[in-house]
Design an enzyme around this catalytic site. Structure first.
Site, mmCIF file in Angstrom:
data_model
loop_
_atom_site.group_PDB
_atom_site.id
_atom_site.type_symbol
_atom_site.label_atom_id
_atom_site.label_comp_id
_atom_site.label_asym_id
_atom_site.label_seq_id
_atom_site.Cartn_x
_atom_site.Cartn_y
_atom_site.Cartn_z
ATOM 1 N N ARG A 148 19.880 1.361 -20.259
ATOM 2 C CA ARG A 148 19.754 1.643 -21.684
ATOM 3 C C ARG A 148 20.752 0.783 -22.464
ATOM 4 O O ARG A 148 21.762 0.336 -21.911
ATOM 5 C CB ARG A 148 20.038 3.114 -21.970
ATOM 6 C CG ARG A 148 19.159 4.105 -21.208
ATOM 7 C CD ARG A 148 19.608 5.539 -21.499
ATOM 8 N NE ARG A 148 18.778 6.540 -20.837
ATOM 9 C CZ ARG A 148 19.031 7.061 -19.636
ATOM 10 N NH1 ARG A 148 20.117 6.655 -18.952
ATOM 11 N NH2 ARG A 148 18.243 7.962 -19.109
ATOM 12 N N LYS A 172 23.672 9.145 -19.234
ATOM 13 C CA LYS A 172 23.768 10.333 -20.079
ATOM 14 C C LYS A 172 24.576 11.411 -19.366
ATOM 15 O O LYS A 172 24.466 11.591 -18.162
ATOM 16 C CB LYS A 172 22.366 10.848 -20.408
ATOM 17 C CG LYS A 172 21.585 9.916 -21.338
ATOM 18 C CD LYS A 172 20.248 10.522 -21.711
ATOM 19 C CE LYS A 172 19.517 9.642 -22.710
ATOM 20 N NZ LYS A 172 18.203 10.221 -23.103
ATOM 21 N N HIS A 242 14.518 -1.156 -25.696
ATOM 22 C CA HIS A 242 13.858 -0.235 -24.778
ATOM 23 C C HIS A 242 12.622 -0.873 -24.140
ATOM 24 O O HIS A 242 12.196 -0.452 -23.065
ATOM 25 C CB HIS A 242 13.487 1.046 -25.515
ATOM 26 C CG HIS A 242 13.912 2.289 -24.788
ATOM 27 N ND1 HIS A 242 15.214 2.519 -24.404
ATOM 28 C CD2 HIS A 242 13.205 3.357 -24.336
ATOM 29 C CE1 HIS A 242 15.293 3.688 -23.775
ATOM 30 N NE2 HIS A 242 14.090 4.212 -23.711
ATOM 31 N N ARG A 245 13.513 -2.154 -20.821
ATOM 32 C CA ARG A 245 13.631 -1.048 -19.863
ATOM 33 C C ARG A 245 12.238 -0.607 -19.392
ATOM 34 O O ARG A 245 12.012 -0.401 -18.193
ATOM 35 C CB ARG A 245 14.376 0.100 -20.533
ATOM 36 C CG ARG A 245 14.574 1.363 -19.686
ATOM 37 C CD ARG A 245 15.522 2.289 -20.449
ATOM 38 N NE ARG A 245 15.520 3.667 -19.978
ATOM 39 C CZ ARG A 245 16.254 4.128 -18.960
ATOM 40 N NH1 ARG A 245 17.023 3.306 -18.277
ATOM 41 N NH2 ARG A 245 16.219 5.397 -18.623
ATOM 42 N N HIS A 268 16.830 8.909 -14.805
ATOM 43 C CA HIS A 268 16.104 10.054 -15.348
ATOM 44 C C HIS A 268 16.462 11.303 -14.539
ATOM 45 O O HIS A 268 16.364 11.296 -13.317
ATOM 46 C CB HIS A 268 14.592 9.832 -15.254
ATOM 47 C CG HIS A 268 14.065 8.850 -16.245
ATOM 48 N ND1 HIS A 268 12.840 8.214 -16.103
ATOM 49 C CD2 HIS A 268 14.579 8.385 -17.411
ATOM 50 C CE1 HIS A 268 12.635 7.420 -17.127
ATOM 51 N NE2 HIS A 268 13.673 7.500 -17.931
ATOM 52 N N TYR A 277 5.167 6.179 -16.659
ATOM 53 C CA TYR A 277 4.819 4.823 -16.223
ATOM 54 C C TYR A 277 3.566 4.798 -15.363
ATOM 55 O O TYR A 277 2.900 3.771 -15.257
ATOM 56 C CB TYR A 277 6.010 4.185 -15.504
ATOM 57 C CG TYR A 277 7.179 4.020 -16.431
ATOM 58 C CD1 TYR A 277 7.169 3.060 -17.435
ATOM 59 C CD2 TYR A 277 8.286 4.867 -16.360
ATOM 60 C CE1 TYR A 277 8.214 2.938 -18.327
ATOM 61 C CE2 TYR A 277 9.337 4.752 -17.246
ATOM 62 C CZ TYR A 277 9.291 3.782 -18.232
ATOM 63 O OH TYR A 277 10.324 3.665 -19.123
#
Length: 299
Positions: A148, A172, A242, A245, A268, A277
């Site tokens: 990211r 994150k 993004h 990514r 994730h 995806y």
């Protein structure tokens, strides 16, 4: 509790008790500021104990009237729910006025992915100045690892293991993960590191990617540089960081990578996020079938 005091206490709780990232704290700050301004100015509320479900519903309606999309409104509702849960559990307030409000239905949209021609064009950056080397390395690394933007700009010079071709990424919630790095990205990084000292301005800074002042490049700085490169190359200026990514993940899946491996590399926490995806690749399969099979459609 007075509204501003409650907001301040909640932000402090997120930082010191929950250990949430700076980006999450900033998001909470701006969204709660908007929410409290609405309560004060349009609902004449000054204390958190005065807030009822109808106030929340009125605020969400106001967001829609300001042409905010469902995804933005849903995110705001999540913030409000976290805020009022905090007031209920940590500050002893009696109820959570967001408890029975349904989340807006979010239309699922497939992320834009660059094709091979677009990627080659974007990554083909003539290397003349230290900024060219930096931009080339940043874009190669984004496409080569799927990180990211927030993760990219936080990287330090110590996060790259050239011997093992591994990048240490802080994602994150401050969760760290190790991501493999390909030869193109490693080569671009090595070339950039040879000229990085020219950006330092005789300062001490461990940030991997630097701006013109010798400090860590910001998210805004990266966006500005990307837009300029897209414009110079005649590419769609709506392409976002993004997109790199998404392209990373989609092309891995198309070439046979395991979905679980992609989930780990992307950072994730939920497999459902990664599964988007599969929709992209299924869409491509369907397109290829309709375009190429002689009995797919009647003339």
């Amino acid at each position: 509790m007075k509204l501003e005091v409650a907001k301040s206490n909640f932000i402090n709780y997120c930082e010191y008790e929950k250990g949430l990232s700076n980006n999450t704290q900033k998001s909470y700050h701006y969204e709660l500021k908007d929410y409290l301004n609405f309560l004060i100015q349009k609902r004449k509320k000054t204390d958190t104990t005065e807030i009822i479900q109808e106030d929340i519903e009125a605020y969400l309606k106001d967001c829609y009237q300001r042409n905010e999309d469902s995804k933005t409104v849903a995110h705001k509702l999540t913030t409000l729910n976290n805020f009022h849960q905090y007031l209920e559990k940590e500050e002893g307030e009696k109820n959570n006025p967001t408890e029975f409000i349904d989340r807006p239905k979010i239309k699922k949209t497939l992320p834009h992915c660059l094709n091979e021609k677009e990627l080659n064009n974007l990554l083909d950056i003539p290397l003349h100045t230290p900024f060219d080397y930096r931009n080339k390395a940043m874009l190669e690394l984004m496409y080569g690892t799927g990180v990211r933007v927030s993760e990219l700009i936080q990287l330090s010079v110590y996060d790259i293991d050239f011997n093992n071709a591994i990048l240490r990424v802080k994602g994150k919630g401050s969760k760290e993960r190790l991501v493999p790095v390909g030869e193109y990205a490693l080569s671009a990084l090595k070339q950039y590191l040879e000229v990085r000292h020219q950006l330092l301005k005789k300062k001490q800074c461990d940030a991997l990617f630097l701006n013109s002042r010798g400090s860590a490049i910001s998210r805004q700085g990266f966006f500005k540089n990307l837009k300029q490169i897209l414009k110079e190359k005649g590419l769609n200026t709506e392409i976002s960081p993004h997109s790199l990514r998404h392209s990373f993940a989609t092309q891995l899946l198309e070439h046979g990578a395991d979905l679980r491996s992609i989930q780990i590399m992307l950072g994730h926490s939920d497999m459902a996020t990664t599964k988007i995806y599969t929709h992209i690749t299924n869409q491509k399969i369907n397109h290829d079938y309709l375009e190429n099979h002689p009995r797919a459609k009647k003339e």
